[in-house]
Design a protein around this motif. Structure first.
Motif, PDB file in Angstrom:
ATOM      1  N   ARG A   1       0.920  -1.190   0.236  1.00 19.49           N
ATOM      2  CA  ARG A   1      -0.221   0.324   0.062  1.00 19.49           C
ATOM      3  C   ARG A   1       0.845   0.975  -0.241  1.00 19.49           C
ATOM      4  O   ARG A   1       1.573   1.333   0.472  1.00 19.49           O
ATOM      5  CB  ARG A   1      -0.815   0.530   2.072  1.00 19.49           C
ATOM      6  CG  ARG A   1      -1.954   0.822   0.836  1.00 19.49           C
ATOM      7  CD  ARG A   1      -3.343   0.548   2.093  1.00 19.49           C
ATOM      8  NE  ARG A   1      -2.434   0.374   3.524  1.00 19.49           N
ATOM      9  CZ  ARG A   1      -2.319   1.466   4.602  1.00 19.49           C
ATOM     10  NH1 ARG A   1      -2.847   2.790   4.130  1.00 19.49           N
ATOM     11  NH2 ARG A   1      -1.510   1.268   5.717  1.00 19.49           N
ATOM     12  N   THR A   2       0.489   2.352  -0.321  1.00 16.60           N
ATOM     13  CA  THR A   2       1.303   3.677  -0.565  1.00 16.60           C
ATOM     14  C   THR A   2       1.203   4.345   0.353  1.00 16.60           C
ATOM     15  O   THR A   2      -0.311   4.802   0.200  1.00 16.60           O
ATOM     16  CB  THR A   2       1.020   3.732  -2.531  1.00 16.60           C
ATOM     17  OG1 THR A   2       1.984   2.934  -3.511  1.00 16.60           O
ATOM     18  CG2 THR A   2       2.041   5.803  -2.057  1.00 16.60           C
ATOM     19  N   LEU A   3       1.709   5.259   0.886  1.00 19.36           N
ATOM     20  CA  LEU A   3       1.115   5.853   1.762  1.00 19.36           C
ATOM     21  C   LEU A   3       1.159   7.643   1.417  1.00 19.36           C
ATOM     22  O   LEU A   3       0.041   8.079   2.099  1.00 19.36           O
ATOM     23  CB  LEU A   3       1.447   5.913   3.134  1.00 19.36           C
ATOM     24  CG  LEU A   3       2.447   4.192   3.450  1.00 19.36           C
ATOM     25  CD1 LEU A   3       2.763   3.896   5.237  1.00 19.36           C
ATOM     26  CD2 LEU A   3       0.327   3.918   3.902  1.00 19.36           C
TER      27      LEU A   3
ATOM     28  N   TYR B   1      12.581  17.854  -7.276  1.00 21.20           N
ATOM     29  CA  TYR B   1      13.712  17.642  -6.924  1.00 21.20           C
ATOM     30  C   TYR B   1      13.540  15.841  -6.824  1.00 21.20           C
ATOM     31  O   TYR B   1      14.072  14.996  -6.989  1.00 21.20           O
ATOM     32  CB  TYR B   1      14.289  17.212  -5.406  1.00 21.20           C
ATOM     33  CG  TYR B   1      14.656  18.749  -4.641  1.00 21.20           C
ATOM     34  CD1 TYR B   1      15.866  19.734  -5.139  1.00 21.20           C
ATOM     35  CD2 TYR B   1      13.437  19.882  -3.991  1.00 21.20           C
ATOM     36  CE1 TYR B   1      16.684  20.902  -4.717  1.00 21.20           C
ATOM     37  CE2 TYR B   1      14.692  21.100  -3.909  1.00 21.20           C
ATOM     38  CZ  TYR B   1      15.402  21.083  -4.659  1.00 21.20           C
ATOM     39  OH  TYR B   1      15.893  22.772  -4.166  1.00 21.20           O
ATOM     40  N   GLY B   2      12.370  15.552  -7.553  1.00 22.88           N
ATOM     41  CA  GLY B   2      12.751  13.860  -7.932  1.00 22.88           C
ATOM     42  C   GLY B   2      10.354  13.602  -7.541  1.00 22.88           C
ATOM     43  O   GLY B   2      10.019  14.343  -6.802  1.00 22.88           O
ATOM     44  N   THR B   3      10.840  12.151  -7.931  1.00 24.67           N
ATOM     45  CA  THR B   3       9.292  11.777  -6.897  1.00 24.67           C
ATOM     46  C   THR B   3       9.989  11.334  -5.088  1.00 24.67           C
ATOM     47  O   THR B   3      10.603  10.518  -5.534  1.00 24.67           O
ATOM     48  CB  THR B   3       9.175  10.748  -7.668  1.00 24.67           C
ATOM     49  OG1 THR B   3       9.820  10.186  -8.352  1.00 24.67           O
ATOM     50  CG2 THR B   3       8.433  11.588  -9.400  1.00 24.67           C
ATOM     51  N   LEU B   4       9.177  11.188  -4.817  1.00 27.98           N
ATOM     52  CA  LEU B   4       8.888  10.025  -3.813  1.00 27.98           C
ATOM     53  C   LEU B   4       7.978   9.185  -3.684  1.00 27.98           C
ATOM     54  O   LEU B   4       6.481   9.413  -3.549  1.00 27.98           O
ATOM     55  CB  LEU B   4       8.942  11.592  -1.922  1.00 27.98           C
ATOM     56  CG  LEU B   4      10.481  11.999  -1.910  1.00 27.98           C
ATOM     57  CD1 LEU B   4       9.999  13.260  -0.374  1.00 27.98           C
ATOM     58  CD2 LEU B   4      11.665  11.456  -1.793  1.00 27.98           C
ATOM     59  N   ARG B   5       8.243   8.621  -2.562  1.00 25.57           N
ATOM     60  CA  ARG B   5       7.433   7.170  -2.262  1.00 25.57           C
ATOM     61  C   ARG B   5       7.131   6.705  -0.784  1.00 25.57           C
ATOM     62  O   ARG B   5       8.287   5.835  -0.869  1.00 25.57           O
ATOM     63  CB  ARG B   5       7.354   6.339  -3.299  1.00 25.57           C
ATOM     64  CG  ARG B   5       5.458   5.524  -3.787  1.00 25.57           C
ATOM     65  CD  ARG B   5       5.942   4.746  -4.540  1.00 25.57           C
ATOM     66  NE  ARG B   5       6.836   3.533  -4.827  1.00 25.57           N
ATOM     67  CZ  ARG B   5       7.879   3.680  -5.507  1.00 25.57           C
ATOM     68  NH1 ARG B   5       8.276   4.583  -6.485  1.00 25.57           N
ATOM     69  NH2 ARG B   5       9.518   2.749  -5.366  1.00 25.57           N
TER      70      ARG B   5
ATOM     71  N   LEU C   1      10.863   3.874   2.629  1.00 26.35           N
ATOM     72  CA  LEU C   1      11.486   5.129   1.409  1.00 26.35           C
ATOM     73  C   LEU C   1      11.811   5.128   0.240  1.00 26.35           C
ATOM     74  O   LEU C   1      12.942   4.954   0.692  1.00 26.35           O
ATOM     75  CB  LEU C   1      11.317   6.241   2.188  1.00 26.35           C
ATOM     76  CG  LEU C   1      11.921   8.100   2.034  1.00 26.35           C
ATOM     77  CD1 LEU C   1      10.897   8.757   1.520  1.00 26.35           C
ATOM     78  CD2 LEU C   1      12.747   8.686   2.323  1.00 26.35           C
ATOM     79  N   HIS C   2      11.328   5.806  -0.935  1.00 25.23           N
ATOM     80  CA  HIS C   2      11.626   5.377  -1.903  1.00 25.23           C
ATOM     81  C   HIS C   2      12.329   6.731  -2.454  1.00 25.23           C
ATOM     82  O   HIS C   2      11.088   7.742  -2.645  1.00 25.23           O
ATOM     83  CB  HIS C   2      11.310   4.547  -2.617  1.00 25.23           C
ATOM     84  CG  HIS C   2      11.459   3.346  -2.720  1.00 25.23           C
ATOM     85  ND1 HIS C   2      12.702   2.457  -3.391  1.00 25.23           N
ATOM     86  CD2 HIS C   2      10.565   2.387  -1.647  1.00 25.23           C
ATOM     87  CE1 HIS C   2      12.250   0.690  -2.792  1.00 25.23           C
ATOM     88  NE2 HIS C   2      11.408   1.233  -1.984  1.00 25.23           N
ATOM     89  N   HIS C   3      12.949   6.761  -3.303  1.00 20.27           N
ATOM     90  CA  HIS C   3      13.663   8.272  -3.615  1.00 20.27           C
ATOM     91  C   HIS C   3      13.292   7.481  -5.633  1.00 20.27           C
ATOM     92  O   HIS C   3      15.047   7.467  -5.848  1.00 20.27           O
ATOM     93  CB  HIS C   3      14.697   9.251  -3.162  1.00 20.27           C
ATOM     94  CG  HIS C   3      14.366  10.506  -4.581  1.00 20.27           C
ATOM     95  ND1 HIS C   3      15.333  10.283  -5.470  1.00 20.27           N
ATOM     96  CD2 HIS C   3      14.394  12.056  -4.208  1.00 20.27           C
ATOM     97  CE1 HIS C   3      15.296  11.796  -5.434  1.00 20.27           C
ATOM     98  NE2 HIS C   3      14.243  13.350  -4.808  1.00 20.27           N
ATOM     99  N   GLY C   4      12.640   8.243  -6.447  1.00 23.78           N
ATOM    100  CA  GLY C   4      12.966   7.124  -7.103  1.00 23.78           C
ATOM    101  C   GLY C   4      12.956   5.881  -7.006  1.00 23.78           C
ATOM    102  O   GLY C   4      11.743   5.121  -6.490  1.00 23.78           O
ATOM    103  N   SER C   5      13.821   5.121  -7.714  1.00 25.68           N
ATOM    104  CA  SER C   5      14.712   3.816  -7.866  1.00 25.68           C
ATOM    105  C   SER C   5      14.930   3.236  -6.470  1.00 25.68           C
ATOM    106  O   SER C   5      15.482   2.241  -6.426  1.00 25.68           O
ATOM    107  CB  SER C   5      15.218   2.812  -8.574  1.00 25.68           C
ATOM    108  OG  SER C   5      16.244   3.906  -9.065  1.00 25.68           O
TER     109      SER C   5
END
Length: 817
Positions: A534-536, A543-547, A559-563
């Motif tokens: 599940r994506t919180l 600066y990019g994408t955070l997930r 915690l992912h910053h891109g890959s």
């Protein structure tokens, strides 16, 4: 004659693509190396390119050939006097960056305007201007000078590949600036030679013809010519240039953030983009329409299947799908531009529209998309647009729907199929026709802006209902496969492979129907696909994408910053303060803190006995916040300062709903300083920190300005006596420990490296490599004497390299195997 003009265009484009990374690298240390620096530079150069093309258009519209030569020659000389040699402020030691309180972006724009703008502006006008001059000569190919654009893009491609491979590893920025200046002088000589050839080839009678043409151009520009270019045609040029420009940026962002983080990987997509110009504008023509009509739909289907499946391995194999579609789409759009090129009289305006489309593509991806979307949505959107803009084609009658209907079909069925076939035939065109005069659905869309409805004449109810039905089928299959025990490959094959196969087989001849069907499949997948976790949180900024994700059992957050993984934490109350990933206690960082806290110093001598006192660690600085994992090592009485460039990362680390290292696990007060570490560290007091942890090198965008001789001097000035600097150099592509070793050897420091190979998903341990640097072995404590895992890092066992603010070589430390 053609060779002379081709050489001039080649050198001009080479200088244009050389100066951009040259200037960008020069200003990085002055502004902290943030992504904003590169982005601001790129937008500045794109704006100047547009201005140069507009200048070329005005010059060729309103001035005679002799006046053009004199004016442009004067500008060449003036630009050289104003901006050469290329050097932003001369050297980084001279320029200290923007004054306090001044916007860095405005300071950078002002600096670029005063230093590189004059020469770049003059160079940017070369492509349309020299081609226009060539068209006025008596050469046999003068009537169609667009083939020279292939030479121009070959120069751009040479600079793009040559900068990291040849120039960066061998020359400092200052040496490159001087070499660029000499090359500019050679270009000026070539341009003057081209002007002389063009003028000598023009007889008095020819001059009269040219003057008449200039007057005709003026009349046409004022709207009095019956052959005036339509607004729709100009917009079509802009759109066809926009799509590949946006696509190359979208593909690069997706590949480097979701598949594999490799420095300089962006060179490959951009090289394919430039190569497509070389191919379509070359004198030797290829069957671009065949590629457009037959190959692009299949390439789009395969790419979308890979994209929607979420597959990330094998990364290099998957990257080929993205690169193949990018190259095919660029050939399609740029091929249509080449086919639709106007008469040489409109050459400058044609290139201006192309430049506008390219700039809009960059603006959309760099500025607009991060504001509108929290993921890389612009990439699939442009894939759909590229699929729509290709030419239509037709299949054999009787196989339009993929089947041969036998004699048993009813008359009404036969009539329906024949009507459908005629409809496709009316809107489709033979792919072998290379004249560029035909119009298809993509043309109708643009031309409809002119005639008030051309876009709707060819789109019927089936073009909307059939794609909708395909989207519904995809949603149903996605829901059905959940009910069966199937492997991941089988699930994808059934739920996505089936509708995409139907799409390619039935919808491919009609671009609008195909693109809409492709979009329906993608939308259904986004809405109904089953997610393993599940994506919180999903966010995106400059600066990019955070997930932030949680597993199905909700036991751990990632915690992912891109890959790139930037931290993880257990959700269990009893284990949440256990540092995980690269920071676990049995790894390099854990042993580093243990060794530093066990250090002792000889403080007193009392009655012949030596009294050893522990060396207190009062303050710690950490460059790179991530999830805040390192705060778990803090102790009461210490002061911790984190330097983080991305405000979104700060919000994530501070949110107790996502991570609690800062809020619940830190035993010391934590201060977070937002901004580039190299700039903000200047504000710290001299000798302020006992330990400086640099944790900013694990992704593809390695901040090289933090690994230079000048950067190390800054760290040492902020390091207290007996202090240690810890570099986290884990990187999938670069051997950065060799860089840190080179810096240490140059500064005569002691350095030890610990390459931890432990990977244990059960305990949350990930492999990592750290380098500890101190003024002497005694400051390293057990790391230098009692812990065999920390190995000496010196030139005898490692090929050390030294980076400076004016010199860095990424390829030199690349992991080729």
């Amino acid at each position: 004659m053609a060779l002379l003009f081709a050489c001039a265009l080649f050198v001009s484009a080479l200088l244009l693509f050389w100066v951009q990374p040259l200037v960008g690298k020069t200003v990085l240390p002055l502004l902290g190396g943030t992504p904003a620096v590169w982005n601001t530079c790129m937008l500045f150069f794109q704006a100047l390119l547009l201005a140069g093309y507009a200048y070329a258009l005005a010059l060729t519209r309103w001035f005679s050939a002799r006046a053009q030569v004199l004016l442009h020659g004067a500008l060449l000389v003036a630009a050289a006097a104003l901006s050469l040699p290329i050097a932003v402020g001369g050297a980084t030691a001279v320029v200290a960056g923007p004054p306090v309180g001044v916007s860095p972006a405005w300071w950078l724009l002002k600096t670029l305007m005063l230093t590189t703008a004059p020469s770049f502006f003059v160079l940017s006008a070369s492509a349309p201007l020299l081609q226009k001059w060539y068209s006025r000569t008596r050469s046999g190919s003068a009537a169609d000078p667009y083939f020279l654009y292939a030479a121009s893009n070959a120069g751009s491609l040479s600079a793009l590949l040559g900068f990291p491979v040849l120039l960066e590893p061998t020359l400092t920025l200052g040496q490159q600036g001087r070499a660029w200046t000499f090359a500019y002088g050679a270009l000026a000589a070539l341009v003057i030679a081209c002007a002389c050839v063009a003028l000598r080839a023009t007889s008095k009678a020819r001059e009269e013809i040219i003057e008449e043409q200039v007057e005709a151009d003026k009349r046409e520009w004022r709207g009095s010519s019956p052959e005036r270019l339509s607004v729709g045609r100009r917009l079509r040029w802009v759109l066809l240039a926009f799509v590949p420009s946006s696509l190359v940026l979208g593909a690069t962002t997706y590949i480097t953030t979701d598949l594999v983080a490799v420095p300089l990987l962006w060179i490959i997509p951009l090289s394919l983009y430039l190569l497509s110009f070389v191919v379509v504008f070359a004198r030797v023509r290829v069957k671009r329409r065949v590629l457009a009509a037959r190959v692009l739909p299949g390439a789009a289907v395969m790419l979308v299947l890979v994209y929607l499946s979420g597959a990330a391995q094998p990364a290099w194999f998957l990257i080929l799908f993205h690169l193949f579609f990018l190259f095919a789409a660029a050939l399609v759009c740029h091929g249509r531009l080449a086919d639709d090129r106007p008469d040489a009289a409109h050459l400058a305006e044609f290139y201006l529209c192309m430049a506008a489309g390219g700039a809009l593509g960059g603006l959309f991806n760099a500025i607009v998309a991060p504001l509108l979307f929290n993921t890389v949505v612009e990439y699939p959107l442009v894939i759909l647009l590229a699929s729509y803009l290709r030419p239509a084609f037709r299949r054999e009658r009787g196989r339009l729907l993929g089947l041969r209907l036998g004699a048993t079909r009813t008359a009404s069925t036969r009539a329906a199929v024949e009507n459908e076939s005629r409809a496709v035939k009316d809107e489709s065109h033979m792919v072998e026709n290379e004249s560029g005069d035909e119009e298809d659905e993509g043309d109708a869309f643009i031309e409809g802006l002119d005639d008030g409805g051309g876009a709707h004449r060819r789109i019927g109810a089936y073009d909307l209902l059939l794609p909708l039905s395909l989207g519904v089928l995809t949603a149903v299959l996605l829901l059905v496969v959940r009910q069966f025990e199937m492997g991941a490959v089988e699930r994808v094959a059934v739920s996505l492979g089936v509708p995409l196969f139907l799409l390619n087989y039935f919808f491919a001849p009609r671009p609008f129907r195909f693109a809409l069907g492709l979009g329906a499949v993608m939308l259904a997948s986004a809405l109904f696909a089953e997610q393993p976790g599940r994506t919180l949180l999903a966010s995106r900024n400059f600066y990019g994408t955070l997930r932030v994700e949680v597993d199905g059992a909700e036991t751990i957050h990632w915690l992912h910053h891109g890959s790139t993984l930037h931290g993880k934490q257990y959700t269990d109350e009893s284990r949440r303060c256990e540092p995980l990933s690269y920071y676990h206690r049995s790894g390099p960082l854990g042993s580093l803190f243990a060794a530093l806290r066990e250090r002792v110093s000889v403080a007193d001598v009392k009655q012949g006995s030596v009294v050893a006192r522990p060396v207190a660690m009062r303050s710690v600085a950490v460059v790179g916040l991530g999830a805040g994992t390192t705060a778990a090592y803090s102790r009461a009485g210490e002061a911790w300062t984190f330097y983080e460039i991305d405000p979104a990362v700060v919000e994530v680390a501070r949110s107790p709903r996502l991570f609690t290292y800062l809020s619940a696990c830190s035993a010391a007060p934590v201060n977070i300083v937002v901004g580039d570490a190299r700039l903000r560290l200047r504000e710290a007091a001299e000798g302020a920190y006992d330990l400086i942890v640099l944790d900013a090198f694990s992704s593809d965008a390695v901040p090289a300005h933090l690994l230079t001789r000048e950067a190390l001097a800054l760290y040492l000035s902020k390091l207290a006596p007996g202090g240690v600097i810890a570099f986290h150099v884990s990187n999938r592509s670069l051997e950065l420990e060799r860089v840190v070793g080179g810096l240490s050897a140059d500064a005569r420091l002691s350095a030890r490296v610990f390459a931890d190979k432990l990977y244990d998903p059960e305990t949350g341990h990930d492999p990592s490599t750290w380098v500890a640097v101190a003024r002497n072995d005694g400051d390293l404590g057990a790391l230098a004497s009692g812990d065999a895992r920390w190995q000496t890092l010196d030139a005898s066992t490692n090929k050390l390299v030294l980076w400076r603010d004016d010199f860095s070589d990424v390829l030199g430390v690349f992991k080729w195997l």
